[in-house]
Scaffold this active site. Structure first.
Site, PDB file in Angstrom:
ATOM      1  N   CYS A  57      -2.341   7.721   5.049  1.00  0.00           N
ATOM      2  CA  CYS A  57      -2.433   7.385   3.627  1.00  0.00           C
ATOM      3  C   CYS A  57      -3.746   7.876   3.040  1.00  0.00           C
ATOM      4  O   CYS A  57      -3.891   7.965   1.828  1.00  0.00           O
ATOM      5  CB  CYS A  57      -2.283   5.883   3.437  1.00  0.00           C
ATOM      6  SG  CYS A  57      -3.216   4.948   4.627  1.00  0.00           S
ATOM      7  N   GLU A  77       0.891  -1.157   0.000  1.00  0.00           N
ATOM      8  CA  GLU A  77       0.000   0.000   0.000  1.00  0.00           C
ATOM      9  C   GLU A  77       0.925   1.201   0.000  1.00  0.00           C
ATOM     10  O   GLU A  77       1.707   1.388   0.928  1.00  0.00           O
ATOM     11  CB  GLU A  77      -0.845  -0.085   1.275  1.00  0.00           C
ATOM     12  CG  GLU A  77      -2.046   0.802   1.263  1.00  0.00           C
ATOM     13  CD  GLU A  77      -2.098   1.578   2.532  1.00  0.00           C
ATOM     14  OE1 GLU A  77      -2.445   1.005   3.573  1.00  0.00           O
ATOM     15  OE2 GLU A  77      -1.772   2.782   2.475  1.00  0.00           O
TER      16      GLU A  77
HETATM   17  P1  NAP Z   1       9.559   3.725   3.073  1.00  0.00           P
HETATM   18  O1  NAP Z   1      10.734   4.549   2.822  1.00  0.00           O
HETATM   19  O2  NAP Z   1       8.866   3.174   1.885  1.00  0.00           O
HETATM   20  O3  NAP Z   1       9.999   2.549   4.044  1.00  0.00           O
HETATM   21  C1  NAP Z   1       9.111   1.550   4.524  1.00  0.00           C
HETATM   22  C2  NAP Z   1       9.914   0.302   4.861  1.00  0.00           C
HETATM   23  O4  NAP Z   1      10.396  -0.298   3.661  1.00  0.00           O
HETATM   24  C3  NAP Z   1      11.143   0.559   5.705  1.00  0.00           C
HETATM   25  O5  NAP Z   1      11.329  -0.523   6.563  1.00  0.00           O
HETATM   26  C4  NAP Z   1      12.241   0.639   4.682  1.00  0.00           C
HETATM   27  O6  NAP Z   1      13.512   0.280   5.189  1.00  0.00           O
HETATM   28  C5  NAP Z   1      11.801  -0.382   3.680  1.00  0.00           C
HETATM   29  N1  NAP Z   1      12.293  -0.086   2.334  1.00  0.00           N
HETATM   30  C6  NAP Z   1      12.178   1.087   1.671  1.00  0.00           C
HETATM   31  N2  NAP Z   1      12.706   0.981   0.443  1.00  0.00           N
HETATM   32  C7  NAP Z   1      13.167  -0.281   0.332  1.00  0.00           C
HETATM   33  C8  NAP Z   1      13.832  -1.000  -0.697  1.00  0.00           C
HETATM   34  N3  NAP Z   1      14.155  -0.430  -1.852  1.00  0.00           N
HETATM   35  N4  NAP Z   1      14.156  -2.288  -0.471  1.00  0.00           N
HETATM   36  C9  NAP Z   1      13.856  -2.865   0.721  1.00  0.00           C
HETATM   37  N5  NAP Z   1      13.250  -2.232   1.725  1.00  0.00           N
HETATM   38  C10 NAP Z   1      12.891  -0.958   1.546  1.00  0.00           C
HETATM   39  O7  NAP Z   1       8.460   4.505   3.882  1.00  0.00           O
HETATM   40  P2  NAP Z   1       8.558   5.350   5.230  1.00  0.00           P
HETATM   41  O8  NAP Z   1       9.906   5.227   5.841  1.00  0.00           O
HETATM   42  O9  NAP Z   1       7.415   4.926   6.013  1.00  0.00           O
HETATM   43  O10 NAP Z   1       8.289   6.843   4.826  1.00  0.00           O
HETATM   44  C11 NAP Z   1       8.921   7.473   3.751  1.00  0.00           C
HETATM   45  C12 NAP Z   1       7.879   8.050   2.841  1.00  0.00           C
HETATM   46  O11 NAP Z   1       6.912   7.041   2.511  1.00  0.00           O
HETATM   47  C13 NAP Z   1       7.035   9.157   3.435  1.00  0.00           C
HETATM   48  O12 NAP Z   1       7.649  10.404   3.360  1.00  0.00           O
HETATM   49  C14 NAP Z   1       5.795   9.068   2.590  1.00  0.00           C
HETATM   50  O13 NAP Z   1       5.961   9.747   1.384  1.00  0.00           O
HETATM   51  C15 NAP Z   1       5.636   7.610   2.308  1.00  0.00           C
HETATM   52  N6  NAP Z   1       4.649   6.939   3.178  1.00  0.00           N
HETATM   53  C16 NAP Z   1       3.407   6.776   2.709  1.00  0.00           C
HETATM   54  C17 NAP Z   1       2.463   6.151   3.487  1.00  0.00           C
HETATM   55  C18 NAP Z   1       1.103   5.939   2.975  1.00  0.00           C
HETATM   56  O14 NAP Z   1       0.343   5.248   3.602  1.00  0.00           O
HETATM   57  N7  NAP Z   1       0.768   6.497   1.871  1.00  0.00           N
HETATM   58  C19 NAP Z   1       2.755   5.692   4.744  1.00  0.00           C
HETATM   59  C20 NAP Z   1       4.043   5.865   5.220  1.00  0.00           C
HETATM   60  C21 NAP Z   1       4.978   6.489   4.414  1.00  0.00           C
HETATM   61  P3  NAP Z   1      14.381   1.374   5.946  1.00  0.00           P
HETATM   62  O15 NAP Z   1      13.715   1.593   7.263  1.00  0.00           O
HETATM   63  O16 NAP Z   1      15.690   0.760   6.075  1.00  0.00           O
HETATM   64  O17 NAP Z   1      14.395   2.587   5.075  1.00  0.00           O
END
Ligand code: NAP
Length: 522
Positions: free
Chosen positions: A300, A263
């Site tokens: 989200c 998601e």
């Molecule tokens: P994220 O960067 O997508 O990370 C979520 C999880 O996935 C973390 O455990 C991250 O590891 C891991 N991950 C990210 N990229 C990866 C990859 N290429 N390969 C393997 N694992 C990976 O999300 P976030 O940290 O929650 O927030 C960052 C941004 O995501 C926010 O600024 C926002 O834009 C978006 N977000 C959207 C929603 C929504 O519901 N729409 C919710 C939360 C966040 P690490 O911890 O090591 O980085």
């Protein structure tokens, strides 16, 4: 007590030298404990234990599985104020929100316990044999949903409890009969460890097989190793489009591709129709501001895009919205990275052609997010896909259309979304059926006169939308149907009754609802 270990099954493990630290986003200070990053051998051991546990756990009695899920809820509650304090400290979220989220987490676990205990979720479908059918006899066919194997779950930054270690993804995967390996989110490592301990205590108390749950800390390489592991059979994820899509692509490059239920975000378009707007534009503006700034916009379902037709009422709406956002005190965002991205993405959007700021765009510089809105003519919005991207935080863009036809074009131009909202009267709907239809084709949930924030956890909920909102819009990550992300169907043909799973036996000893020769019965 927080030990900073991984949990390989029930064994605390700190094999590697790499460490992570948890930070308090409100003051930037690190918590004292260090958290050991899982090594590849620890991850492999966790998957090996999960694979072994699966052989027992997949067919454990439903009542025992339900006891386990309920025991997790009890153990989470037994962590008491310490859990609430840690989750608040790591996320910057206020106590009331975390208490509410803890309640939701426990209720989700209990909801899945009830589902499993009752048993009809397996969708038993039976077509009995017709041996004398001409020209060929019809065999006896019995189909149901079964577990798939070890599932990897990625904790979400914005729900440290309800979409993390024991959140809806974990609860639904366990309910289906799958062992779970959680990859902790780096934003709330201590909270994750406390909840992991609660799950393991519950597993031990209810006699679950060793390896039914494991937890690993680490960054991108840890998550990737987990997703690539041949014994992992599905992935649950909530986060960014970049992260979710990367994991989806990785899973599809495996020799055995597996489903990734990611998601990934949504701008949750909200269409404001003329007759509705005439009723009380200022009140509508304030109500939308409340939804935009709820949880510092880190939902989200945050309404990040508003669409209306130019009029004095729309101007009154816009200024009430802008004023209400300015009047809302800025609050701490989930982590430094999210706060920095919020301001950077917002700044970039404000520099796009045609975008006019409504309010003060100063960034707070201390991880606090201040609400803001801007407007753009629909003609520019339709030309510029950068304006269609999510800005995670308390920001919303108002698209001003010249007429209903332009509004319809805006609806048609959108990508897949989790939700779409109509702020409308019934006559608005009747006069704009094509716009309403265009929007309904883009979303997983369509609301009439409500705010998209606040996702009810119940069987009728659908929290997922066409790509890129999620990788598979057919499935929901909220509500009882979330279980079907982690199951597959199996059909037994001409199987001896005593060898069939309980739900498919002729006598229906569990009394589950089944479709027998096309008719629902118990
Ligand atoms: P994220 O960067 O997508 O990370 C979520 C999880 O996935 C973390 O455990 C991250 O590891 C891991 N991950 C990210 N990229 C990866 C990859 N290429 N390969 C393997 N694992 C990976 O999300 P976030 O940290 O929650 O927030 C960052 C941004 O995501 C926010 O600024 C926002 O834009 C978006 N977000 C959207 C929603 C929504 O519901 N729409 C919710 C939360 C966040 P690490 O911890 O090591 O980085």
């Amino acid at each position: 007590m927080i030990k900073g270990t991984n949990f390989i099954g029930s064994t605390p493990s700190k094999e590697g030298t790499a460490q992570l630290f948890a930070n308090n986003p409100a003051n930037g200070e690190a918590f004292p404990e260090s958290f050991s990053v899982a090594t590849t051998s620890e991850i492999d051991d966790a998957v090996a234990k999960a694979t072994q546990a699966f052989q027992v756990y997949k067919s454990i009695a439903p009542a025992k599985k339900a006891d386990f899920l309920e025991a997790i809820a009890d153990e989470i509650m037994a962590l008491g104020d310490a859990l609430v304090a840690r989750a608040c400290g790591e996320s910057g979220l206020p106590e009331g929100r975390i208490q509410g989220e803890r309640g939701r987490t426990c209720n989700q676990l209990k909801m899945f316990a009830n589902l499993v205990r009752e048993g009809s979720w397996v969708n038993a479908t039976i077509d009995t044999a017709i041996p004398d059918r001409a020209p060929a006899p019809k065999p006896d066919l019995r189909k149901m949903e079964v577990a798939i194997g070890p599932v990897a779950i990625f904790g979400a930054s914005n729900f440290p409890l309800a979409f993390s270690t024991a959140g809806g993804d974990t609860a639904s995967a366990l309910a289906a009969g799958n062992p779970v390996i959680v990859k902790a989110h780096e934003s709330h490592l201590g909270t994750n460890e406390m909840v992991s301990q609660a799950i393991l205590k519950a597993a031990q108390k209810t006699g679950m097989p060793e390896g039914v749950f494991s937890m690993v800390n680490g960054g991108i390489p840890v998550g990737q190793h987990l997703v690539k592991h041949p014994q992992i059979k599905a992935v649950g994820f909530t986060g960014s489009f970049r992260g979710g899509k990367a994991l989806f692509d990785l899973a599809n490059q495996r020799d055995e591709p597996i489903p990734v239920y990611a998601e990934m975000g949504s701008i949750n378009p909200t269409f404001i129709f003329p007759n509705k707007l005439k009723e009380s534009p200022a009140d509508l503006g304030k109500a939308v501001a409340g939804s935009v700034s709820m949880g510092v916009g880190q939902f989200c379902t945050n309404p990040g895009l508003l669409v209306g037709i130019q009029s004095p009422e729309l101007e009154a709406f816009s200024s009430a919205l802008s004023q209400a956002l300015a009047d809302t005190a800025p609050s701490t965002m989930l982590n430094k990275g999210i706060a920095e991205s919020y301001y950077a993405n917002r700044k970039a959007l404000l520099e796009e052609k045609g975008v006019t700021l409504s309010g003060n765009a100063t960034s707070m510089g201390d991880n606090r997010g201040q609400g803001l809105t801007a407007t753009v003519p629909a003609s520019e919005f339709l030309k510029n896909t950068k304006l269609h991207e999510e800005i995670f935080g308390p920001f919303t863009l108002l698209v001003v259309c010249e007429n209903g036809s332009e509004m319809k074009q805006v609806a048609q131009s959108l990508q897949g979304q989790l939700t779409g909202t109509l702020l409308a009267t019934e006559s608005d709907m009747i006069q704009n059926t094509e716009t309403v239809d265009a929007l309904s084709q883009k979303v997983g949930r369509i609301l009439f006169n409500g705010m998209p924030t606040g996702v009810e956890v119940c069987p009728a909920m659908h929290h997922g939308g066409p790509f890129p909102a999620s990788t598979n819009g057919k499935y929901t990550s909220v509500g009882t149907d979330a279980i079907y992300r982690f199951t597959r169907s199996i059909c037994y043909q001409n199987w001896p009754d005593q060898m069939l799973p309980t739900e498919l036996k002729a006598e229906n000893p569990m009394g589950v609802w089944r479709k027998v020769n096309g008719e629902l019965s118990k």
